[in-house]
Design a protein around this motif. Structure first.
Motif, PDB file in Angstrom:
ATOM      1  N   LYS A 109       0.819  -1.214   0.000  1.00 47.40           N
ATOM      2  CA  LYS A 109       0.000   0.000   0.000  1.00 47.40           C
ATOM      3  C   LYS A 109       0.853   1.265   0.000  1.00 47.40           C
ATOM      4  O   LYS A 109       0.515   2.259  -0.634  1.00 47.40           O
ATOM      5  CB  LYS A 109      -0.917  -0.001   1.226  1.00 47.40           C
ATOM      6  N   THR A 110       1.959   1.188   0.768  1.00 45.78           N
ATOM      7  CA  THR A 110       2.775   2.397   0.887  1.00 45.78           C
ATOM      8  C   THR A 110       4.045   2.354   0.038  1.00 45.78           C
ATOM      9  O   THR A 110       4.468   3.372  -0.497  1.00 45.78           O
ATOM     10  CB  THR A 110       3.202   2.610   2.354  1.00 45.78           C
ATOM     11  N   ASP A 111       4.620   1.147  -0.079  1.00 39.36           N
ATOM     12  CA  ASP A 111       5.956   1.080  -0.688  1.00 39.36           C
ATOM     13  C   ASP A 111       5.958   0.501  -2.107  1.00 39.36           C
ATOM     14  O   ASP A 111       6.969  -0.049  -2.547  1.00 39.36           O
ATOM     15  CB  ASP A 111       6.892   0.237   0.199  1.00 39.36           C
TER      16      ASP A 111
ATOM     17  N   GLN B 194       0.135   0.912  -8.174  1.00 33.30           N
ATOM     18  CA  GLN B 194       0.069   0.013  -7.026  1.00 33.30           C
ATOM     19  C   GLN B 194      -0.555  -1.326  -7.395  1.00 33.30           C
ATOM     20  O   GLN B 194      -0.030  -2.390  -7.048  1.00 33.30           O
ATOM     21  CB  GLN B 194      -0.719   0.674  -5.897  1.00 33.30           C
ATOM     22  N   GLU B 195      -1.676  -1.273  -8.119  1.00 31.49           N
ATOM     23  CA  GLU B 195      -2.370  -2.509  -8.508  1.00 31.49           C
ATOM     24  C   GLU B 195      -1.465  -3.354  -9.413  1.00 31.49           C
ATOM     25  O   GLU B 195      -1.337  -4.559  -9.237  1.00 31.49           O
ATOM     26  CB  GLU B 195      -3.675  -2.204  -9.251  1.00 31.49           C
ATOM     27  N   ARG B 196      -0.858  -2.683 -10.385  1.00 32.56           N
ATOM     28  CA  ARG B 196       0.016  -3.401 -11.311  1.00 32.56           C
ATOM     29  C   ARG B 196       1.124  -4.123 -10.559  1.00 32.56           C
ATOM     30  O   ARG B 196       1.408  -5.298 -10.808  1.00 32.56           O
ATOM     31  CB  ARG B 196       0.631  -2.428 -12.321  1.00 32.56           C
ATOM     32  N   ASN B 197       1.741  -3.404  -9.636  1.00 27.64           N
ATOM     33  CA  ASN B 197       2.866  -3.988  -8.917  1.00 27.64           C
ATOM     34  C   ASN B 197       2.423  -5.129  -8.015  1.00 27.64           C
ATOM     35  O   ASN B 197       3.099  -6.156  -7.920  1.00 27.64           O
ATOM     36  CB  ASN B 197       3.587  -2.908  -8.106  1.00 27.64           C
ATOM     37  N   ALA B 198       1.286  -4.959  -7.390  1.00 29.01           N
ATOM     38  CA  ALA B 198       0.756  -6.034  -6.545  1.00 29.01           C
ATOM     39  C   ALA B 198       0.518  -7.280  -7.389  1.00 29.01           C
ATOM     40  O   ALA B 198       0.869  -8.404  -6.995  1.00 29.01           O
ATOM     41  CB  ALA B 198      -0.531  -5.584  -5.878  1.00 29.01           C
ATOM     42  N   ALA B 199      -0.050  -7.087  -8.562  1.00 24.57           N
ATOM     43  CA  ALA B 199      -0.321  -8.224  -9.449  1.00 24.57           C
ATOM     44  C   ALA B 199       0.987  -8.868  -9.907  1.00 24.57           C
ATOM     45  O   ALA B 199       1.113 -10.100  -9.949  1.00 24.57           O
ATOM     46  CB  ALA B 199      -1.122  -7.752 -10.664  1.00 24.57           C
ATOM     47  N   ALA B 200       1.973  -8.016 -10.208  1.00 22.39           N
ATOM     48  CA  ALA B 200       3.251  -8.540 -10.692  1.00 22.39           C
ATOM     49  C   ALA B 200       3.936  -9.378  -9.619  1.00 22.39           C
ATOM     50  O   ALA B 200       4.562 -10.402  -9.906  1.00 22.39           O
ATOM     51  CB  ALA B 200       4.152  -7.403 -11.136  1.00 22.39           C
TER      52      ALA B 200
END
Lengths: 300, 300
Positions: free
Chosen positions: A201-203, A250-256
């Motif tokens: 969420k933050t990083d 953020q969403e993209r990175n979480a998915a990645a």
DNA sequence: TCAAATGTTTTTAATAATATCAATCATCGA
DNA sequence: TCGATGATTGATATTATTAAAAACATTTGA
């Protein structure tokens, strides 16, 4: 003037130090010996000797050389620094292209780039000649260069090529023996991914670096000079493009992260098909992101 | 002198011809127009005009230019020929390395190569800088270049890389639509292979050329600038090494024809797995041959 | 008056020229 | 006689110079 005499200057100072350790009034060794000491050719040594004689530190007469006085500290020659400019030209050049979004088919002026990066023109020419092998730049008909640039075609071809290389790496990785360093690295990477996932969420912006580490690890199992050379350029380009595309970061990175973890899972399970599938999925996502970041830039 | 004035000389002759088609006493067109005619900048045109005036062919006064007399044939400037030397430097360089079997770690002298290939030094430097991206040559610590050469490691890495690229091409080929030119090409290649097979006893040396055609066809389905760039080098190296290894040439070529036909069969049957298997088998054979040709040379 | 042509200046890329460095060969002397 | 030096040659890296191109300014004549 032609080339710098930095080599001579450094050798002179080395010999000065060396003389400092000799007895005043004693004999100075032969030219060849001094050449070994300073790690230069005899030609340079003789220039140094000539100056040492001129300064009155030694006497020099044929093969009779004597130390006349202990060299002082201000006898030393100043060496002109500035020997790091040409170091990471590739990095800086690509950074410039990507950061300023230099459009395709831009004429590149060697003179201008030379000033911009403070690198001699001939070095730039060699560098561009190298890049032209990657199709990144091309010669113009009547001299000069031009940036072939990051067009849609380029991005597609680059992604496809990356896919070919990386699926190959994944295939090889599943065959790696138990003691291979890749397994330790993967285990570390898993933790790093889980860690970042917990504070995504933050990083979330930390992911870009992690992504680079992950792909580097995967490709490290392939020891192939051709592939390694390409990998450097590929990773740099993907890295910068991901930094560009701020939409849904953020969403993209979480998915990645999930996609990466899936690849790690499959690899550690020694499941070639599963790993290939997971990698393919992830690379497809990457390609989409790269293309959308280009579209974004075209519109912006 | 700095750069050659070949451009000026050629332009001058072009303008001479152009003037020959004008009326004597008539007006000569504007500088920009002449620049278009000769395909050069106005600067060059003005140099030409200056000479034309000096020679008394035209009068030139501001924008009043008149043709005074029809230019004769010996008014023409001699152009120093030799403008095709730098054409296929890559081909010639690799040919030299392979033909003379230049050993690995040979120091390359730019000056010497420049004479050998009659190419200006700076062009050679650019060329070598490009090759260094493929790991074929490398810079030496204190200036100069060296050939990294065709060691066993190089051959292995090259073969592996080729395999990666070519299996990818085969996979793509099986997905090619019915109308794709590859199918016509493959059909032609099948006939060529069958033809050569029937007279393999006598014409086995023709296979090398056919092999090149075959692999080029397979790779042509991949339109990727990175891959295309490599393909040129790869095919050249394999081509020459096959020419080297004279041992069992007829048997080897007969076997390779069968392997090619197997690949064509599988491709035309749109059988991805079969095609991949057949290709893999063939590439394994190629790799073995390449390595054995190296061993042969080491011993010889 | 104003667009096209010419005059002038600046910039660039190609290439010659040169200082630096390395290596070889001939000569000398203890 | 062998190691050291002196002289020569040949290489590369880098600067300097020049041809060509491009940009800018001015003039001319329909």
């Amino acid at each position: 003037m032609a080339r710098t005499d930095a080599r001579y200057r450094e050798a002179y100072n080395t010999l000065l130090d060396y003389c400092g350790r000799l007895q005043v009034g004693g004999a100075v060794p032969s030219e060849s010996e001094l050449a070994d000491v300073a790690g230069v050719s005899r030609t340079v040594v003789r220039r140094c000797l000539a100056r040492l004689e001129e300064t009155g530190i030694i006497s020099w007469n044929g093969r009779h050389k004597r130390l006349l006085k202990r060299p002082a500290n201000d006898d030393r020659l100043e060496l002109l620094g500035d020997r790091t400019a040409a170091e990471d030209l590739e990095q800086r050049f690509l950074e410039w292209v990507l950061r300023f979004d230099v459009p395709a088919d831009t004429p590149l002026s060697v003179a201008e780039l030379s000033r911009m990066f403070s690198v001699p023109q001939h070095e730039l020419k060699e560098f561009l000649a190298g890049l032209s092998r990657f199709g990144l730049v091309a010669r113009r008909p009547r001299g000069g260069w031009m940036l072939r640039g990051f067009t849609k075609e380029f991005a597609v071809e680059l992604s496809d090529f990356r896919k070919v290389l990386e699926l190959n790496a994944v295939r090889i990785a599943t065959d790696a023996p138990v003691g291979h360093p890749i397994w330790t690295t993967l285990s570390e990477l898993r933790h790093a991914h889980l860690d970042l996932k917990s504070r995504i969420k933050t990083d979330f912006h930390e992911f870009s670096k992690l992504d680079e580490r992950f792909h580097e690890a995967i490709n490290s199992v392939v020891s192939n000079r051709f592939i390694a050379e390409f990998q450097k350029v590929i990773s740099l380009i993907f890295h910068y493009h991901f930094l560009w595309d701020k939409a849904d970061e953020q969403e993209r990175n979480a998915a990645a992260i999930e996609e990466h973890l899936a690849i790690i899972d499959a690899l550690e399970a020694r499941d070639p098909d599963g790993a290939a599938k997971a990698a393919e999925k992830h690379l497809r996502t990457s390609k989409t992101t790269l293309l959308s970041s280009l579209r974004y830039h075209e519109l912006g």
